[in-house]
Enzyme design. Structure first.
Site, PDB file in Angstrom:
ATOM      1  N   MET A  30      53.508 -46.253 -29.055  1.00  0.00           N
ATOM      2  CA  MET A  30      54.204 -47.187 -29.947  1.00  0.00           C
ATOM      3  C   MET A  30      55.673 -47.278 -29.524  1.00  0.00           C
ATOM      4  O   MET A  30      56.539 -47.633 -30.320  1.00  0.00           O
ATOM      5  CB  MET A  30      54.073 -46.737 -31.407  1.00  0.00           C
ATOM      6  CG  MET A  30      52.622 -46.744 -31.874  1.00  0.00           C
ATOM      7  SD  MET A  30      52.410 -46.961 -33.643  1.00  0.00           S
ATOM      8  CE  MET A  30      53.232 -45.522 -34.267  1.00  0.00           C
ATOM      9  N   LEU A  33      60.003 -44.159 -26.374  1.00  0.00           N
ATOM     10  CA  LEU A  33      59.412 -43.160 -25.481  1.00  0.00           C
ATOM     11  C   LEU A  33      60.324 -41.949 -25.295  1.00  0.00           C
ATOM     12  O   LEU A  33      61.536 -42.071 -25.174  1.00  0.00           O
ATOM     13  CB  LEU A  33      59.127 -43.807 -24.122  1.00  0.00           C
ATOM     14  CG  LEU A  33      58.177 -45.011 -24.166  1.00  0.00           C
ATOM     15  CD1 LEU A  33      58.027 -45.623 -22.775  1.00  0.00           C
ATOM     16  CD2 LEU A  33      56.813 -44.618 -24.734  1.00  0.00           C
ATOM     17  N   GLY A  36      57.603 -36.391 -24.210  1.00  0.00           N
ATOM     18  CA  GLY A  36      56.182 -36.190 -24.526  1.00  0.00           C
ATOM     19  C   GLY A  36      55.335 -37.328 -23.961  1.00  0.00           C
ATOM     20  O   GLY A  36      54.308 -37.103 -23.309  1.00  0.00           O
ATOM     21  N   HIS A  37      55.794 -38.565 -24.184  1.00  0.00           N
ATOM     22  CA  HIS A  37      55.077 -39.721 -23.626  1.00  0.00           C
ATOM     23  C   HIS A  37      55.069 -39.671 -22.095  1.00  0.00           C
ATOM     24  O   HIS A  37      54.078 -39.999 -21.457  1.00  0.00           O
ATOM     25  CB  HIS A  37      55.751 -41.036 -24.051  1.00  0.00           C
ATOM     26  CG  HIS A  37      55.737 -41.305 -25.519  1.00  0.00           C
ATOM     27  ND1 HIS A  37      56.878 -41.297 -26.281  1.00  0.00           N
ATOM     28  CD2 HIS A  37      54.722 -41.606 -26.365  1.00  0.00           C
ATOM     29  CE1 HIS A  37      56.574 -41.593 -27.538  1.00  0.00           C
ATOM     30  NE2 HIS A  37      55.278 -41.770 -27.618  1.00  0.00           N
ATOM     31  N   GLU A 148      48.651 -33.793 -28.035  1.00  0.00           N
ATOM     32  CA  GLU A 148      48.048 -32.892 -29.034  1.00  0.00           C
ATOM     33  C   GLU A 148      48.906 -32.698 -30.278  1.00  0.00           C
ATOM     34  O   GLU A 148      48.479 -32.043 -31.209  1.00  0.00           O
ATOM     35  CB  GLU A 148      47.772 -31.522 -28.406  1.00  0.00           C
ATOM     36  CG  GLU A 148      46.546 -31.533 -27.531  1.00  0.00           C
ATOM     37  CD  GLU A 148      46.100 -30.143 -27.117  1.00  0.00           C
ATOM     38  OE1 GLU A 148      46.942 -29.222 -27.117  1.00  0.00           O
ATOM     39  OE2 GLU A 148      44.912 -29.997 -26.774  1.00  0.00           O
TER      40      GLU A 148
HETATM   41  O1  PAF Z   1      49.983 -41.832 -31.397  1.00  0.00           O
HETATM   42  C1  PAF Z   1      50.453 -42.991 -31.393  1.00  0.00           C
HETATM   43  O2  PAF Z   1      51.567 -43.248 -30.909  1.00  0.00           O
HETATM   44  C2  PAF Z   1      49.637 -44.131 -31.981  1.00  0.00           C
HETATM   45  O3  PAF Z   1      48.904 -43.695 -33.074  1.00  0.00           O
HETATM   46  C3  PAF Z   1      48.727 -44.816 -30.938  1.00  0.00           C
HETATM   47  C4  PAF Z   1      47.650 -43.872 -30.431  1.00  0.00           C
HETATM   48  C5  PAF Z   1      49.559 -45.330 -29.781  1.00  0.00           C
HETATM   49  C6  PAF Z   1      48.024 -46.005 -31.585  1.00  0.00           C
HETATM   50  O4  PAF Z   1      48.935 -46.942 -32.057  1.00  0.00           O
END
Ligand code: PAF
Length: 281
Positions: A30, A33, A36-37, A148
């Site tokens: 979402m 960033l 973690g991303h 996680e």
């Molecule tokens: O974990 C997130 O950021 C959201 O729930 C996801 C998996 C991108 C779905 O919108």
């Protein structure tokens, strides 16, 4: 890195790659960033020929309109980070592009969605299942990557994959933490400096509970975590549940599961933070 905003273009691009025998890894996000991303993108980069990252603040998973309104949106900075992480395709659609019509699908997510975040955030997991399944239909990745920190979310996504019959490998990646232990989250930027200073006590307490658990039963360990965190100013535990890592069902004794996971949500002021820890025998 290519920035794509429409579903038709996305489908075309990935189909062209697949036709050349390339494997595709998808990292749904979402935005806002953080490291973690980036760790998910790095894992996807290692495992696949092509890495697709989606950046989409999914309205159907927010049960609190204020949370949706104030969710951080940082597209420009996100693009710089995705480029640096060697992402091939950034999919950044509008709400209208993803939901030309309202998504009325209801997923039978079963027991994994009936505890913890399920009752606390009605409709949240159905919204997650809606968007992740839509992305899976659009990209048809070989693998998809999730952190996680949202431990229960991964179980819900696995269940959705089962329901829809997707042949997609779900890869869970370890929680990334700040140096002081705070689990990385896009919501951390909303903490005031005072709250930010106190917030690492969530992870510290969870860690300390590993030792505490050696000499105490499960109910005592739960209470220890709740009382310790609630003693800090501005912190209030919403729930602390110790569950079987495989089923997400709460357990009463350490012997009830080979791997137990303690899942916590804490309000630090107005900011809802989540974290978890594994207790292994
Ligand atoms: O974990 C997130 O950021 C959201 O729930 C996801 C998996 C991108 C779905 O919108």
């Amino acid at each position: 890195m290519e920035v794509i905003r429409t579903v038709s273009e996305l489908k075309q691009r990935v189909a062209a790659q697949r036709a050349q025998g390339k494997t595709i890894g998808l990292v749904p996000t979402m935005g806002a960033l953080h490291a973690g991303h980036i760790s998910l993108m790095e894992q996807a980069r290692k495992d696949n020929d092509i890495v697709v990252v989606s950046v989409f603040v999914n309205p159907t998973q927010f049960n609190n309109p204020e949370d949706l309104r104030t969710y951080p949106r940082t597209e420009e900075a996100d693009c710089v980070k995705m480029k640096a992480a060697n992402v091939d395709i950034a999919f950044i659609p509008s709400v209208e592009e993803v939901y030309p019509e309202p998504d009325t699908r209801t997923f039978d997510l079963g027991l994994v969605a009936e505890v913890m975040e399920g009752p606390m955030r009605p409709g949240h997991f159905n919204g997650v299942a809606q968007i992740v399944s839509k992305l899976f239909y659009m990209v048809e990745p070989d693998r998809s990557y999730f952190g996680e920190k949202d431990f229960q979310q991964i179980a819900v996504i696995r269940r959705m994959v089962e329901i829809e019959g997707f042949n997609i490998e779900i890869i869970d990646c370890p929680i990334k933490r700040e140096d002081d232990g705070l689990a990385m989250s896009s919501r951390n930027v909303r903490l005031t400096p005072q709250q930010r200073a106190i917030a690492p006590n969530i992870a510290r307490t969870l860690n300390a509970s590993l030792d505490y658990a050696l000499g105490h039963n499960l109910a005592e360990t739960k209470q220890y975590v709740i009382d310790t965190i609630n003693a800090f100013p501005q912190m209030e535990v919403e729930y602390y549940e110790i569950v079987n890592a495989a089923t997400m069902q709460p357990i009463s004794n350490w012997e009830d599961a080979p791997v137990a996971v303690g899942c916590i949500t804490v309000y630090c002021g107005e900011v809802r933070l989540i974290d978890n820890i594994k207790y292994t025998k």
